[in-house]
Motif scaffolding. Structure first.
Motif, PDB file in Angstrom:
ATOM      1  N   ALA A  62      -5.476   2.925  -4.053  1.00  0.00           N
ATOM      2  CA  ALA A  62      -4.351   3.795  -3.712  1.00  0.00           C
ATOM      3  C   ALA A  62      -3.160   2.981  -3.203  1.00  0.00           C
ATOM      4  N   VAL A  63      -3.423   1.949  -2.406  1.00  0.00           N
ATOM      5  CA  VAL A  63      -2.352   1.081  -1.917  1.00  0.00           C
ATOM      6  C   VAL A  63      -1.732   0.302  -3.068  1.00  0.00           C
ATOM      7  N   GLN A  64      -2.556  -0.166  -4.033  1.00  0.00           N
ATOM      8  CA  GLN A  64      -2.031  -0.884  -5.198  1.00  0.00           C
ATOM      9  C   GLN A  64      -1.116   0.019  -6.011  1.00  0.00           C
ATOM     10  N   ALA A  65      -1.508   1.295  -6.189  1.00  0.00           N
ATOM     11  CA  ALA A  65      -0.674   2.220  -6.960  1.00  0.00           C
ATOM     12  C   ALA A  65       0.638   2.520  -6.254  1.00  0.00           C
ATOM     13  N   LYS A  66       0.658   2.480  -4.927  1.00  0.00           N
ATOM     14  CA  LYS A  66       1.874   2.828  -4.191  1.00  0.00           C
ATOM     15  C   LYS A  66       2.782   1.639  -3.956  1.00  0.00           C
ATOM     16  N   TYR A  67       2.214   0.478  -3.586  1.00  0.00           N
ATOM     17  CA  TYR A  67       3.025  -0.667  -3.179  1.00  0.00           C
ATOM     18  C   TYR A  67       3.137  -1.753  -4.240  1.00  0.00           C
ATOM     19  N   GLY A  68       2.346  -1.686  -5.301  1.00  0.00           N
ATOM     20  CA  GLY A  68       2.369  -2.764  -6.280  1.00  0.00           C
ATOM     21  C   GLY A  68       1.560  -3.956  -5.818  1.00  0.00           C
ATOM     22  N   ASP A  69       1.859  -5.137  -6.380  1.00  0.00           N
ATOM     23  CA  ASP A  69       1.084  -6.330  -6.062  1.00  0.00           C
ATOM     24  C   ASP A  69       1.263  -6.723  -4.598  1.00  0.00           C
ATOM     25  N   TYR A  70       0.213  -7.314  -4.064  1.00  0.00           N
ATOM     26  CA  TYR A  70       0.206  -7.737  -2.660  1.00  0.00           C
ATOM     27  C   TYR A  70       1.083  -8.972  -2.482  1.00  0.00           C
ATOM     28  N   ASP A  71       1.963  -8.919  -1.487  1.00  0.00           N
ATOM     29  CA  ASP A  71       2.849 -10.036  -1.153  1.00  0.00           C
ATOM     30  C   ASP A  71       2.738 -10.289   0.349  1.00  0.00           C
ATOM     31  N   PRO A  72       2.148 -11.412   0.762  1.00  0.00           N
ATOM     32  CA  PRO A  72       1.957 -11.649   2.207  1.00  0.00           C
ATOM     33  C   PRO A  72       3.255 -11.650   2.992  1.00  0.00           C
ATOM     34  N   SER A  73       4.353 -12.059   2.355  1.00  0.00           N
ATOM     35  CA  SER A  73       5.627 -12.096   3.075  1.00  0.00           C
ATOM     36  C   SER A  73       6.210 -10.707   3.297  1.00  0.00           C
TER      37      SER A  73
END
Length: 508
Positions: A62-73
């Protein structure tokens, strides 16, 4: 019967009543999003039971669908603080803070890099559809004995549940093993395909509930049969178009990814050039400052050179004076050297004389020692001679029978073995101390090994150790029992139960 409505419908008659052609409904993006939101809402509202580990995985998609790829910054700690991602039952079941849940969700979220929004939502649905309560519509019924039960209708068939256990059906009727279903007033009848198996009848609370059950059975059976038929030409064309559209979207995503990468590389190159330009400016400024400092240093060196030249002149004058003084000292040194040589010669003669006198003194001392030793030996020989003479004078004519042995002369040394015997006392103090040290090291090693094993076990059961057993719901306990049995009692594995029962009657 007045007011009674009888309705019977077999699946064969249903096929005759349905039109031969049908229209395939294309689900738009908005409708798909609405459907996904509905599934998420049912899981979060606990209308669909979801295990804790599966709920964390679903939350990551669900987080991937909402925010896209993970970016630590960008996605820093706390970015999920306002999101509702887990059922309250799961949160209350463990002694874990929101930060700990966010850490575990983020760990899985980072692994979904590269998935588009629709792919993440599709993965969400693939996981959700394997849940035991997904897609099941429950209805309260009573059997012939008046026992309260639950009827579940889903895409696989009809399932009979205990009201306290909505996860594991007591018995299941797959669609391909049902001959027909019908209802008359509040009585609902399920006839299996095998005529040797008894007909299952139950009563619902209201007539409209039977109508709703029949409509759901018709729709689910229709979908069940459609999935097992060969696609029509129209459906095949639409699937081909869908595949082409998917391939086109995939190529578009790849193109966008390449453009994004090229843009990022261009930005990195620009930043690098700007950095180098700034560095060159700083180097030029430093070079100008160094040049100015060099000019100032040159002026100072010129002044120092002039001062050094004057000092050199003074040093030359002083050197000439020093040369004259050195000549005078040399002349004086020559005279002093002759006097020194005479003195050394006299000292050498005195040393030779002293050495000779020392040797003569040592020789005279040795002669005195030798004379003393000779005198002592002579006195000792005189004493022994007098003793022998006395023995001869007092000796009888006939010797006694047991002559007394003559004492050893005092100058003969003797060695007493008894008095000089050696003794050795062996002490095991060192051995005891060594044994104690070895035992201590052994105990410390066992304690360290035990502590390490405890740490490994604690790490292995990290989440399980935080579970609050008293907060487990009935569904949690049932799910754990099913997991311990390997899931043999799930609705997917009990689908063959009526067929496996053979000719035995159905008894609920």
């Amino acid at each position: 019967m007045a007011g009674a409505i009888a309705s019977r419908m077999s699946f064969s008659s249903l096929k005759r009543k349905q039109p031969k052609t049908f229209t395939v409904r294309i689900v738009t993006m908005d409708a798909e999003m609405e459907f996904n939101c509905e599934v998420k809402k049912q899981i979060l509202d606990e209308k669909i039971y979801c295990p804790p580990e599966a709920s964390v995985l679903l939350a990551s998609y669900a987080v991937q669908a909402k925010y896209g790829d993970y970016d630590p910054s960008v996605h820093k700690r706390g970015f999920l603080a306002q999101e509702e991602l887990l059922p309250k039952r799961v949160i209350n079941l463990y002694q874990m803070t929101p930060e700990m849940w966010e850490e575990r969700i983020t760990a899985w979220y980072a692994e979904h890099r590269g998935r588009a929004r629709d792919e993440a939502e599709m993965e969400y649905l693939k996981i959700a559809q394997d849940l035991e309560m997904y897609g099941v519509n429950y209805f309260a019924i009573r059997n012939k004995k008046g026992t309260e039960l639950l009827l579940g209708v889903d895409a696989l068939g009809l399932h009979i549940y205990d009201p306290e256990n909505r996860l594991t059906p007591k018995i299941s009727f797959p669609w391909n093993e049902i001959r027909n279903i019908s209802y008359s007033d509040k009585e609902f009848t399920i006839k299996p395909l095998d005529k040797k198996i008894d007909v299952f009848k139950f009563n619902s609370s209201k007539l409209r509930v039977n109508k709703l059950i029949l409509q759901l059975c018709i729709g689910n059976h229709d979908l069940f049969m459609r999935r097992r038929k060969a696609d029509s030409l129209e459906v095949q064309q639409m699937k081909a178009q869908a595949r082409e559209e998917k391939a086109r979207k995939q190529m578009e995503r790849q193109r966008l990814a390449r453009e994004k990468q090229m843009r990022e590389e261009a930005e990195r190159t620009r930043d690098e050039l700007e950095r180098r330009l700034l560095q060159m400016k700083e180097e030029a400024t430093m070079a100008n400052e160094a040049l100015m400092r060099s000019e100032e240093t040159a002026d100072l060196l010129a002044e120092k050179a002039q001062i050094t030249e004057e000092e050199a002149k003074l040093l030359a004058q002083k050197a000439a004076e020093a040369e004259q003084e050195m000549q005078r000292i040399k002349a004086t040194a020559i005279r002093t050297e002759e006097e020194k040589r005479l003195m050394e010669q006299k000292v050498l003669e005195a040393e030779v004389l002293a050495l000779k006198m020392a040797e003569e003194s040592e020789r005279r001392a040795k002669e005195a020692d030798q004379l003393k030793q000779d005198l002592q030996e002579a006195r000792e020989a005189e004493r022994r001679a007098k003793q022998k003479l006395l023995e001869i004078a007092t000796k009888p004519t006939y010797p006694p029978m047991n002559p007394i042995p003559a004492p050893l002369p005092p100058d003969i040394p003797s060695f007493n073995l008894i008095g000089d015997s050696l003794s050795f006392d062996f002490k095991d103090t060192d051995m005891k101390r060594l044994s104690m040290e070895i035992e201590k090291e052994k105990v410390e090693y066992l304690e360290k090994s035990k502590h390490l094993q405890e740490q490994l076990n604690e790490l292995k059961t990290e989440i399980e150790a935080l579970k609050l057993k008293e907060r487990e719901t009935a569904l949690d306990i049932l799910h754990n029992e099913n997991s311990d049995r390997g899931g043999t009692s799930s609705k997917h594995n009990t689908i063959k139960k009526p067929q496996a029962q053979g000719r035995r009657p159905i008894c609920i």
